[in-house]
Write a protein that holds these residues in place. Structure first.
Motif, PDB file in Angstrom:
ATOM      1  N   ASP A  58      23.512   1.417 -37.836  1.00 19.24           N
ATOM      2  CA  ASP A  58      22.948   2.039 -36.642  1.00 19.24           C
ATOM      3  C   ASP A  58      21.440   1.879 -36.728  1.00 19.24           C
ATOM      4  O   ASP A  58      20.911   1.421 -37.737  1.00 19.24           O
ATOM      5  CB  ASP A  58      23.373   3.502 -36.506  1.00 19.24           C
ATOM      6  CG  ASP A  58      22.689   4.402 -37.503  1.00 19.24           C
ATOM      7  OD1 ASP A  58      22.324   3.903 -38.578  1.00 19.24           O
ATOM      8  OD2 ASP A  58      22.519   5.594 -37.214  1.00 19.24           O
ATOM      9  N   THR A 114      18.764   4.238 -35.291  1.00 18.97           N
ATOM     10  CA  THR A 114      17.916   5.409 -35.483  1.00 18.97           C
ATOM     11  C   THR A 114      18.146   6.039 -36.842  1.00 18.97           C
ATOM     12  O   THR A 114      19.263   6.420 -37.170  1.00 18.97           O
ATOM     13  CB  THR A 114      18.223   6.442 -34.391  1.00 18.97           C
ATOM     14  OG1 THR A 114      18.362   5.727 -33.172  1.00 18.97           O
ATOM     15  CG2 THR A 114      17.131   7.457 -34.278  1.00 18.97           C
ATOM     16  N   LYS A 168      31.606   2.044 -31.357  1.00 16.18           N
ATOM     17  CA  LYS A 168      31.292   1.698 -32.750  1.00 16.18           C
ATOM     18  C   LYS A 168      32.594   1.537 -33.528  1.00 16.18           C
ATOM     19  O   LYS A 168      32.773   0.599 -34.295  1.00 16.18           O
ATOM     20  CB  LYS A 168      30.453   2.810 -33.409  1.00 16.18           C
ATOM     21  CG  LYS A 168      29.086   2.992 -32.772  1.00 16.18           C
ATOM     22  CD  LYS A 168      28.198   3.883 -33.623  1.00 16.18           C
ATOM     23  CE  LYS A 168      26.819   4.022 -32.993  1.00 16.18           C
ATOM     24  NZ  LYS A 168      25.805   4.566 -33.851  1.00 16.18           N
ATOM     25  N   ASP A 180      23.815   7.730 -39.665  1.00 18.30           N
ATOM     26  CA  ASP A 180      23.266   9.013 -40.066  1.00 18.30           C
ATOM     27  C   ASP A 180      23.735  10.126 -39.152  1.00 18.30           C
ATOM     28  O   ASP A 180      23.728  11.277 -39.521  1.00 18.30           O
ATOM     29  CB  ASP A 180      21.747   8.962 -40.011  1.00 18.30           C
ATOM     30  CG  ASP A 180      21.260   8.843 -38.601  1.00 18.30           C
ATOM     31  OD1 ASP A 180      21.804   8.003 -37.866  1.00 18.30           O
ATOM     32  OD2 ASP A 180      20.359   9.581 -38.202  1.00 18.30           O
ATOM     33  N   GLY A 181      24.161   9.794 -37.966  1.00 18.54           N
ATOM     34  CA  GLY A 181      24.413  10.859 -36.994  1.00 18.54           C
ATOM     35  C   GLY A 181      25.881  11.084 -36.749  1.00 18.54           C
ATOM     36  O   GLY A 181      26.733  10.424 -37.328  1.00 18.54           O
ATOM     37  N   ASN A 233      27.381  10.374 -34.152  1.00 20.55           N
ATOM     38  CA  ASN A 233      27.993   9.277 -33.405  1.00 20.55           C
ATOM     39  C   ASN A 233      28.510   8.176 -34.313  1.00 20.55           C
ATOM     40  O   ASN A 233      29.164   7.265 -33.860  1.00 20.55           O
ATOM     41  CB  ASN A 233      27.032   8.721 -32.350  1.00 20.55           C
ATOM     42  CG  ASN A 233      25.746   8.218 -32.975  1.00 20.55           C
ATOM     43  OD1 ASN A 233      25.474   8.476 -34.140  1.00 20.55           O
ATOM     44  ND2 ASN A 233      24.968   7.498 -32.213  1.00 20.55           N
ATOM     45  N   ASP A 234      28.206   8.250 -35.590  1.00 22.48           N
ATOM     46  CA  ASP A 234      28.667   7.207 -36.504  1.00 22.48           C
ATOM     47  C   ASP A 234      29.875   7.626 -37.322  1.00 22.48           C
ATOM     48  O   ASP A 234      30.467   6.813 -38.017  1.00 22.48           O
ATOM     49  CB  ASP A 234      27.541   6.815 -37.476  1.00 22.48           C
ATOM     50  CG  ASP A 234      26.246   6.569 -36.744  1.00 22.48           C
ATOM     51  OD1 ASP A 234      26.266   5.772 -35.807  1.00 22.48           O
ATOM     52  OD2 ASP A 234      25.242   7.195 -37.097  1.00 22.48           O
TER      53      ASP A 234
HETATM   54 CA   LIG Z   1      22.853   7.487 -35.525  1.00 20.41          CA
END
Ligand SMILES: [Ca+2]
Ligand SMILES: Nc1ncnc2c1ncn2[C@@H]1O[C@H](COP(=O)(O)OP(=O)(O)OP(=O)(O)O)[C@@H](O)[C@H]1O
Length: 627
Positions: free
Chosen positions: A292, A294, A573, A593-594, A596-597
């Motif tokens: 990802d 960010t 993803k 990291d978030g 969404n992953d």
């Molecule tokens: Ca992320």
């Protein structure tokens, strides 16, 4: 303790018996001190082995203690003594008020105090996959569950082993560390070799003894035993033991464990925590990395860099207020802008005991709040100005956040902020310097689109702020999806980490394909991907919605060329990773990291959670066998 553990080894026990017997027999036949030498030799070697084993075990246990400490570095936000603060999950006590947001793992059992559209996933406890809505009617939150949607506050009622999930773990009795595939294989080999060795040792001993006995019988001395005979037998025994000691490769699996543990330690020095030893091994076989953007490629230190309001875009110079708000902008406009920044946020500006201000929240929102403060806004005043009726917190699927408030002078207002193109499509008016909504002409829409693209091409993360007024409260407080008035476009800078470019080159040189899968704007993603060397001439950049609409045949065609997947939802993803694994038989590593992953991380062969944002879900996604 470690010495005692080391002494438990079977071969060592046999050797010790040998030593005792040898000393006994030696003393009896050869007398002091000559008879001691053999036995003493064995004792010294046993001593050496035990010391070495104990020392290395002790060192390893220290390493694991270090690792455990790392594992505990999970922070949560609580209100304690009237101050909102960040504390370690292990310092949580009964009576703390925990702030929960989408993606958080509930750290303790507690009771819901307040919040908006809060729902949790209790599947880890109950196996029920449907999210459970939490409100005043059903206010119980259980530790170990995950916040699926919404945000809220809860009062902690039980922590640690006293929580429901704690009790459950206690009864289940946690399983130990799984062995890695390599370790399992090596253990198998070691056992087979060991058994063969043992067989031969016994055989040798039996053959030697039988020969000895037969010889004795032939010489009719069967009843006549001297001490030298005993010594001979002991020698045979020692020979057999030597065969066992030499043949049993018990050190082999240990060597692998040690080398993997060493790799783990080395990774930790590089600031990477490996939760399972096997990860180091599997990591070596990756053929493709989906990363990802960010927080992984970029530093996640976000600062507002450019700002567009009332038809003009301006650059924000480091720490300067600039002339963004000048005499032309009316009080009314400024008020709307501040409300949009300070009310439509799930982050908070807190003042600690020494009066120092700090911002708690996600990087994107922090950047925006910081900018609001820089412009002279007062968080507390604006935050409490209107009564908040409803919040739709940010989620990676919709890529926007909205709130609905009732104004003190009557009427209602909705604020919306989020991914620039998406918000722009929801707007048909734009606010002027007097704070009045004006119709947005086609040309204006195009101009603003260009502004957004301009920001994005400079690798800035773009966000739009918008609002909408109503006279009547919308049905059951639902927040509308169209008819908004655009207030501002924000360009947030998130610099690329300096080491990323080289890292990407190293991967490419090792034959590993690197792909960027991000929730951000396609132009922003492209600009960053070019900077890192991920997107090259022949590479393809595609947006989530387009990716979703492709048929499996099309996907088969384009996936090998996809280098950037922008504006992707968590499901996109996941889909990409599944296809890479199934269609192309790649060994896929996913970094993220978030929240969404989390889905993609779970699907990947190797999931690498990046710790800076430290969203709980990611860290936990690694448990169920992904590493
Ligand atoms: Ca992320
Ligand atoms: N708190 C927020 N409120 C409103 N919109 C937001 C917020 N945070 C991010 N956005 C918008 O959503 C987009 C990113 O969404 P998403 O969370 O899916 O990706 P990300 O995790 O930030 O990026 P990556 O997938 O590369 O890690 C941003 O481009 C931004 O426009």
């Amino acid at each position: 303790m470690f010495v005692w553990d080391a002494l438990q080894d079977l071969t060592l026990v046999i050797l010790m018996v040998c030593a005792v017997v040898s000393i006994g027999v030696g003393l009896a036949t050869e007398g002091w001190p000559n008879g001691m030498y053999d036995g003493l030799g064995i004792v010294i070697s046993i001593f050496l082995v035990v010391i070495v084993t104990a020392v290395s075990d002790y060192k390893q246990s220290l390493q694991f203690k270090d690792l455990d400490k790392e594992k505990k570095k999970i922070f949560i936000q609580v209100t304690r003594d009237k101050h909102r603060q960040k504390i370690s999950i292990y310092d949580l006590v009964i009576g703390d008020v925990v702030h929960l947001a989408t993606g958080d793992k509930v750290p303790a059992d507690g009771i819901f105090i307040s919040g908006y559209s809060l729902s949790v996933d209790e599947s880890s406890l109950s196996g029920e996959s449907e999210p459970v809505n939490i409100d005043e009617k059903k206010p119980f939150l259980l530790a170990g569950t995950t916040v699926q949607n919404g945000s809220g506050k809860m009062l902690v009622t039980a922590v640690g082993m006293r929580t429901e999930s704690g009790k459950l773990t206690e009864t289940l009795n946690e399983g130990g560390e799984d062995e890695t595939p390599l370790q399992v294989k090596l253990n198998g080999v070691a056992t087979i070799i060991g058994k063969i060795g043992l067989g031969f040792a016994v055989l040798t001993f039996v053959v030697l003894t039988v020969r000895f006995l037969v010889e004795k019988a032939l010489h009719h001395k069967f009843t006549d035993w001297s001490s030298s005979d005993a010594l001979k037998l002991l020698n045979y025994f020692a020979t057999a033991v030597t065969i066992i000691v030499v043949a049993v490769p018990e050190g082999l699996p240990l060597a692998v464990t040690l080398s993997l543990a060493f790799a783990m330690k080395k990774m930790m020095n590089e600031k990477a925590l490996v939760r399972h030893l096997s990860a180091c091994e599997t990591m070596g076989s990756a053929t493709c990395i989906c990363t990802d953007k960010t927080g992984t490629l970029t530093t996640n230190h976000m600062v507002v860099d450019k700002f567009w309001i009332c038809g003009k875009s301006k650059r924000v110079k480091g720490g300067e207020r600039g002339d963004i708000l000048n005499s032309e902008t009316s009080e009314k406009f400024i008020n709307i802008l501040f409300q949009a920044i300070f009310q439509n946020t799930s982050s908070e500006v807190v003042t600690d005991k020494d009066g120092k201000k700090s911002i708690l929240g996600t990087a994107t929102e922090s950047a925006l709040l910081e900018y609001g403060l820089l412009l002279g806004g007062d968080f507390d005043a604006h935050h409490q100005e209107n009564i908040i009726l409803k919040i739709e917190p940010f989620c990676s699927d919709k890529k926007k956040m909205s709130v609905l408030v009732s104004l003190p002078e009557g009427g209602f207002r909705a604020f919306c902020k989020g991914a620039s193109e998406i918000i722009l499509r929801m707007c048909d008016k734009v606010v002027d310097t007097n704070g009045e909504p004006l119709h947005m002409s086609e040309e204006q829409t195009k101009n603003i689109s260009n502004v957004i693209d301009g920001f994005a091409c400079e690798a800035l993360r773009t966000l739009c702020l918008a609002f909408k007024d109503f006279d009547y409260c919308p049905n059951d407080n639902s927040i509308p999806n169209s008819g908004y008035t655009l207030i501002a476009v924000v360009g947030i800078k998130d610099p690329v980490r300096s080491e990323v470019k080289d890292a990407v080159q190293t991967c490419l040189a090792a034959g590993i394909t690197v792909r960027m899968v991000t929730g951000d704007n396609i132009n922003t993603a492209k600009a960053i991907a070019k900077e890192c060397g991920i997107l090259t001439e022949d590479g393809l950049a595609i947006e989530g919605p387009e990716f979703r609409s492709k048929t499996p045949e099309d996907l088969k065609d384009i996936i090998p060329r996809i280098k950037v997947l922008a504006r992707s939802s968590p499901m996109d993803k996941h889909t990409l990773v599944t296809h890479l694994k199934n269609m192309f038989k790649e060994v896929v590593a996913v970094t993220g990291d978030g929240t969404n992953d989390a889905l993609a991380l779970r699907e990947a062969d190797i999931g690498l959670a990046m710790g800076i944002a430290g969203t709980e879900v990611c860290v936990y996604a690694l448990w169920p066998g992904s590493l």
